[in-house]
Design an enzyme around this catalytic site. Structure first.
Site, mmCIF file in Angstrom:
data_model
loop_
_atom_site.group_PDB
_atom_site.id
_atom_site.type_symbol
_atom_site.label_atom_id
_atom_site.label_comp_id
_atom_site.label_asym_id
_atom_site.label_seq_id
_atom_site.Cartn_x
_atom_site.Cartn_y
_atom_site.Cartn_z
ATOM 1 N N GLU A 169 52.900 101.891 -1.669
ATOM 2 C CA GLU A 169 53.548 102.639 -2.745
ATOM 3 C C GLU A 169 52.614 103.765 -3.214
ATOM 4 O O GLU A 169 53.074 104.808 -3.662
ATOM 5 C CB GLU A 169 53.903 101.702 -3.919
ATOM 6 C CG GLU A 169 54.934 102.291 -4.855
ATOM 7 C CD GLU A 169 55.552 101.269 -5.808
ATOM 8 O OE1 GLU A 169 56.708 100.857 -5.599
ATOM 9 O OE2 GLU A 169 54.875 100.888 -6.773
ATOM 10 N N LYS A 220 67.435 103.253 -5.986
ATOM 11 C CA LYS A 220 67.865 102.582 -7.225
ATOM 12 C C LYS A 220 69.144 103.228 -7.738
ATOM 13 O O LYS A 220 70.106 102.550 -8.101
ATOM 14 C CB LYS A 220 66.795 102.709 -8.313
ATOM 15 C CG LYS A 220 65.504 101.962 -8.059
ATOM 16 C CD LYS A 220 64.562 102.143 -9.256
ATOM 17 C CE LYS A 220 63.173 101.636 -8.980
ATOM 18 N NZ LYS A 220 62.217 101.932 -10.037
ATOM 19 N N LYS A 262 57.060 97.166 -17.024
ATOM 20 C CA LYS A 262 56.426 98.330 -17.650
ATOM 21 C C LYS A 262 57.476 99.165 -18.370
ATOM 22 O O LYS A 262 57.317 99.531 -19.526
ATOM 23 C CB LYS A 262 55.704 99.146 -16.576
ATOM 24 C CG LYS A 262 55.035 100.383 -17.108
ATOM 25 C CD LYS A 262 54.267 101.112 -16.022
ATOM 26 C CE LYS A 262 53.834 102.474 -16.527
ATOM 27 N NZ LYS A 262 53.077 103.242 -15.550
ATOM 28 N N GLY A 279 52.182 100.470 -12.273
ATOM 29 C CA GLY A 279 52.661 99.097 -12.074
ATOM 30 C C GLY A 279 51.802 98.320 -11.096
ATOM 31 O O GLY A 279 51.421 97.169 -11.328
ATOM 32 N N ARG A 280 51.456 98.946 -9.978
ATOM 33 C CA ARG A 280 50.698 98.225 -8.951
ATOM 34 C C ARG A 280 49.220 98.082 -9.301
ATOM 35 O O ARG A 280 48.451 97.500 -8.546
ATOM 36 C CB ARG A 280 50.885 98.912 -7.595
ATOM 37 C CG ARG A 280 50.603 100.393 -7.612
ATOM 38 C CD ARG A 280 51.172 101.087 -6.374
ATOM 39 N NE ARG A 280 51.004 102.539 -6.410
ATOM 40 C CZ ARG A 280 51.862 103.378 -6.948
ATOM 41 N NH1 ARG A 280 52.959 102.916 -7.545
ATOM 42 N NH2 ARG A 280 51.651 104.682 -6.929
ATOM 43 N N HIS A 333 47.834 81.343 15.340
ATOM 44 C CA HIS A 333 48.831 80.663 16.173
ATOM 45 C C HIS A 333 50.164 81.389 16.146
ATOM 46 O O HIS A 333 51.189 80.834 16.505
ATOM 47 C CB HIS A 333 48.979 79.216 15.708
ATOM 48 C CG HIS A 333 47.684 78.475 15.796
ATOM 49 N ND1 HIS A 333 47.271 77.839 16.945
ATOM 50 C CD2 HIS A 333 46.671 78.346 14.905
ATOM 51 C CE1 HIS A 333 46.069 77.312 16.743
ATOM 52 N NE2 HIS A 333 45.682 77.608 15.513
ATOM 53 N N GLU A 353 66.559 94.636 -11.615
ATOM 54 C CA GLU A 353 66.354 93.246 -11.197
ATOM 55 C C GLU A 353 65.838 92.408 -12.361
ATOM 56 O O GLU A 353 66.304 91.301 -12.621
ATOM 57 C CB GLU A 353 65.321 93.184 -10.053
ATOM 58 C CG GLU A 353 65.778 93.777 -8.743
ATOM 59 C CD GLU A 353 65.461 95.261 -8.609
ATOM 60 O OE1 GLU A 353 65.363 95.961 -9.645
ATOM 61 O OE2 GLU A 353 65.334 95.723 -7.468
HETATM 62 O O1 F6P Z 1 60.409 100.370 -7.921
HETATM 63 C C1 F6P Z 1 59.064 100.587 -8.014
HETATM 64 C C2 F6P Z 1 58.468 100.166 -9.328
HETATM 65 O O2 F6P Z 1 58.598 101.178 -10.247
HETATM 66 C C3 F6P Z 1 57.024 99.761 -9.148
HETATM 67 O O3 F6P Z 1 56.177 100.845 -9.144
HETATM 68 C C4 F6P Z 1 56.833 98.825 -10.267
HETATM 69 O O4 F6P Z 1 55.712 98.030 -10.077
HETATM 70 C C5 F6P Z 1 58.125 98.054 -10.221
HETATM 71 O O5 F6P Z 1 59.092 99.016 -9.859
HETATM 72 C C6 F6P Z 1 58.511 97.362 -11.486
HETATM 73 O O6 F6P Z 1 58.632 98.243 -12.552
HETATM 74 P P1 F6P Z 1 58.666 97.741 -14.042
HETATM 75 O O7 F6P Z 1 57.383 97.035 -14.339
HETATM 76 O O8 F6P Z 1 58.850 98.967 -14.877
HETATM 77 O O9 F6P Z 1 59.824 96.791 -14.190
#
Ligand code: F6P
Length: 546
Positions: free
Chosen positions: A353, A510, A207, A267-268, A384, A213
């Site tokens: 979240e 972060k 987003k 995002g979620r 199990h 990452e």
């Molecule tokens: O670290 C949380 C977050 O901001 C989430 O809310 C989001 O889904 C995820 O990181 C990834 O964010 P982006 O789509 O901006 O890379």
């Protein structure tokens, strides 16, 4: 100052009711109200939801609906449906419901036609998905694309990964999707194993397009591609999904190959936006359309159904009932569908979240616990592993069972007289029954059990569950299940008075990771980072790193 819901008459009425209901056993509740098994059910689109095995009386349910009303659930819901900025801490509208509006239904967000913008992106996604699926889109050397690798994390990974796995049956067998999220290089390396760069397409999904990452993995993936095919190949092997065109361009992806969405999609809550592109490429735009229609069917139900028979509202209020009145710590989600293995993980981000907050929307502290903890595994595997604790442990863990009438891969039983799906579903029903009704010491003793063993064999029961049944796992029912939980999370957030759509709590970690990185690599050597534990751990790490 927002009003404190725990001080409301509706909350207090529930506290009183709780004192009466808590000592009652589900055996008694069913004996006194035999119709509840048929009547305490609700139909939400294709989902048949049985909530009779909950530790509530009809009076409790009435009081829970009163609480929903007292907290302003209908008003807040309508505000979401009218594009109001209900994400107050970020001053944003919350528009995921616009992502699944059918053509012809309108929603204005921030003075623009959100529905038109959504359909424009869906059209572009559809054209792109068609071209990859038909082979019109080719890699730089003229090969067809046979693998799409989605690089994203959190909401830019969990949703598409979960849905792709769940809809395995609907995917084009010629195009595989893989998902890379973790900054642990093991993730990318293992997912690239065996791939031919000439046939691989990367979808960089972020987003913000600033997530460490994702940018790290995307850069490493780009190097892998360029090493094999050269710099010019990037255009044919990288596309982006983001709200931030500038950053996409700065990364080196042509914005003509970018699929956008908007800051009003959290995002979620974004699997049904362009973030679902990897799913659309694999299942096709028609099936993706069915996924969106399924979500929309639940949106309509949530928007219009009276609170008393509103599925997401009832399930959310039961979540509040156990969290706040029984003090339950978590809810277990048990899909009796192997293909839905990632559903609990997906829901973890959605609920935790969204609702893991300690202050209300106006910044004042909450006065009740918030944020249900979701966890789970598919049945029957979980039986199990951890069901022992569900059945005989000391904790109260309400359970959501999800099952299907038809399996997409049915096989006969050993003796050929039934289907494996019948075995799976009989297990689901057996578990809900045993959890609710258990087995008494008298019943166990009457079987001639060694008296020393009786206490060990007692099944206390009175452990609540919801059973959610759908005819089959399809794109539509998958969409319905997601929307069912999205709206539950929203309703719970309304009760607690919190902003379910921000996530400030993830930021500090972060920032500190960025600050610590040069210390781990040794390029900076401050005397202390401010605490002796982290100092000592850095020292330990640096003495051993490669
Ligand atoms: O670290 C949380 C977050 O901001 C989430 O809310 C989001 O889904 C995820 O990181 C990834 O964010 P982006 O789509 O901006 O890379």
């Amino acid at each position: 100052m927002s009003s404190d819901i725990t001080a409301s008459a509706a909350w207090q009425a529930l506290q009183t009711n709780h004192r009466t209901v808590a000592p009652l056993h589900l055996r008694q509740l069913f004996a006194e109200d035999p119709a509840r098994g048929r009547e305490l059910t609700v139909q939400v689109a294709d989902l048949h939801i049985d909530y009779s095995k909950h530790r509530v009386t009809r009076e409790t349910l009435r009081l829970l609906v009163d609480l929903a009303r007292a907290a302003g659930v209908p008003q807040r819901r309508d505000e979401m449906y009218s594009g109001k900025h209900i994400n107050t801490s970020e001053d944003r509208a919350v528009g995921h419901i616009a992502l699944r509006l059918p053509v012809g239904e309108q929603l204005d967000i921030d003075g623009t036609d959100a529905d038109a913008a959504v359909h424009d992106v869906l059209r572009r996604m559809g054209e792109f998905a068609d071209s990859v699926r038909s082979g019109a889109w080719r890699g730089a050397t003229g090969e067809r694309i046979t693998t799409v690798v989605n690089i994203g994390i959190g909401g830019s990974d969990l949703g598409p990964d979960m849905v792709y796995r769940a809809l395995r049956h609907y995917a084009d067998p010629e195009i595989e999707a893989r998902f890379v999220s973790n900054v642990d290089p093991a993730d990318l390396v293992s997912k690239l194993a065996g791939l031919d760069p000439a046939r691989t397409l990367f979808i960089v999904a972020s987003k913000t397009f600033s997530t460490l990452e994702t940018l790290t993995n995307a850069t490493a993936a780009r190097r892998w591609l360029v090493a094999a095919l050269g710099e010019d190949a990037v255009a044919k092997h990288f596309v982006a999904v983001s709200t931030n065109a500038e950053r996409v361009a700065a990364f080196g992806i042509d914005t003509a190959h970018m699929f956008g969405f908007w800051d009003w999609v959290g995002g979620r809550y974004s699997v049904d936006s362009a973030i679902g592109l990897s799913v659309m490429v694999t299942i096709g735009k028609e099936r993706f359309g069915e996924f969106l229609s399924g979500m929309h069917a639940v949106d309509r139900h949530f928007a219009s159904e009276p609170l008393e028979s509103n599925g997401p509202v009832l399930l959310a209020m039961l979540g509040v009932w156990y969290s706040n009145f029984f003090g339950a710590e978590s809810r277990v989600v048990l899909p009796y569908s192997n293909d839905m293995a990632r559903f609990p993980a997906y829901l973890q981000q959605l609920t935790m979240e969204s609702n893991g907050k300690s202050v209300r929307a106006d910044g004042t502290p909450v006065t009740s616990s918030t944020g249900e903890i979701f966890w789970g595994e598919p049945g029957t595997n979980g039986q199990h592993a951890f069901y022992q604790l569900l059945h005989q442990g000391t904790r109260l863990i309400p359970a959501d069972f999800v099952g299907f009438a038809r399996s997409t891969d049915d096989l006969p039983t050993r003796d050929g007289t039934g289907s494996m799906q019948d075995i799976l579903m009989s297990n689901l029903l057996a578990q809900t029954k045993v959890l609710a009704f258990g087995k008494t010491a008298e019943e166990i003793a009457a079987e001639g059990t060694d008296p020393k063993l009786v206490p060990h064999k007692v099944m206390p029961g009175n452990r609540p569950s919801t059973t959610i049944m759908a005819p089959e796992l399809t794109p539509s029912t998958m969409g319905q299940l997601i929307a069912l939980y999205e709206h539950q999370v929203f309703v719970e957030g309304i009760i607690w008075g919190i902003d379910s759509f921000d996530q400030w709590g993830v930021e500090l970690g972060k920032q500190q990771a960025l600050a610590l990185m040069p210390l781990l690599s040794g390029s900076e050597n401050p005397e202390s980072v401010g605490d002796s534990s982290t100092d000592a751990l850095i020292e330990w790490y640096r003495a051993r790193r490669r």
